[in-house]
Design an enzyme around this catalytic site. Sequence first.
Site: not given
Ligand SMILES: NC(=O)C[C@H](N)C(=O)O
Length: 341
Positions: A24, A38, A71, A104-105, A177, A298
Site C-alpha cells: 500500500t 485502491y 504482500s 503491511t499484510d 498487524k 493443555e
Molecule cells: N496496507 C497494505 O500494505 C495492505 C496490502 N494488502 C499489502 O499488504 O500489500
Amino acid sequence: DTAEQPPQQKSKLANVVILATGGTIAGAGASTANSATYQAAKVGVDKLIAGVPELATLANVRGEQVLQIASESITNENLLQLGKRVAELADSPDVDGIVITHGTDTLEETAYFLNLVEKTEKPIVVVGSMRPGTAMSADGMLNLYNAVAVASNPESKGKGVLVTMNDEIQSGRDVSKMINIKTEAFKSPWGALGMVVEGKSYWFRLPAKRHTQNSEFDIRQISSLPQVDIAYAYGNVNDTAYKALAQSGAKAIIHAGTGNGSVSSKVVPALQALRKDGVQIIRSSHVNAGGFVLRNAEQPDDKYDWVVAHDLNPQKARILAMVGLTKTNDSKELQRMFWEY
Ligand SMILES: NC(=O)C[C@H](N)C(=O)O
C-alpha cells in the site's frame, strides 16, 4: 556526537538503500477519499523517494525495485530473493543502512524472517503504510521518513530488524498487524522499542531474543524453504485441514490454536498420527493480543513429541519453523529454537 544533532546538521550523511517490494505504501486510489479502496503496488521506488524530498536531509538515499506486489502474495522464493539482496547490500562497505518498503499484510513475516537470517549489525528497517499515497492523511511519507531516519542512525545498529510504523520503532520479531483499518495498526505484545519523532530516535528497550549477528541462521546458506502450513482452530473443528496439508507435503503444521494453543479432542488423534509419520506439530495460538503457549500445558507435548511456539503467532511460527527446518528435523532442536528466537 552526531546522534544528538538534528538530522540536517549531520556533517556526513549515511548511505541508505531503499528496497521496494510494493504494498500500500506504493498504492494508488481513484480519489483522495479512497483510504481503503485502491490498488497496492502501483508506484515505483524512484517516485516513492521523490515524494519525500526531506529524505535527502537524513541520508544519501538510493532505491531498488526488488518486487512490485501486494504482500499477501509474497512467496518463499520472494522472501529468499529479498533476503539475499539485503545480505549483499549489508556486506557492501558503502551501505550503512537498508530500508525495505513492504505491504503491511505480511510485513511482520518478512521482518521476522530477515531478523533470523541476516548476519549483519547494520540497521535493517521494514516499513509500510495503511493508506495509499493518493489518500488524504496518507501515512506512507512519514513512515518512510522515519524508516530512513532510523536506518541512517548508528544507534540502530545491532538491535535486530526494525519496523517503523505510526511513529513507533518496533522489533521485527515481536510486531504484528493487529487491525487493518487504522494507521495505528502495528503493535507488539511486549511494547515498542522506541519512538521516532522529527527524525530523531528515542529508545526505551532492547530485544532479548537472538537475532541477526547472533543468529545461527544465514541467508547465504539457505537455497530453499520447506513447506510449512497453518491450520486454524475453532469450536467444532475437524481434522480435514491438518490431514490435507500433510498430504500436500507440509513438513510442519502450525496449529493456530485457541487460547494456550489448545487442541480440540476431535483433532488430537490426527495430530498424534501425523507426528508419527514425521510431520512436526507446532502449537501456537491465534488469540488477538498475543498468544503465550506453554509446553505440556493443555497438551502433553513431551509425550506426543510436539513443539510449542512460545509467544510467536502462527504466521511468525511458520517463518521460524521453515528456517529451523533448513538445519534440523529434530523436534527438541526445533523447540530450543522456539525458546531462543
Ligand atoms: N496496507 C497494505 O500494505 C495492505 C496490502 N494488502 C499489502 O499488504 O500489500
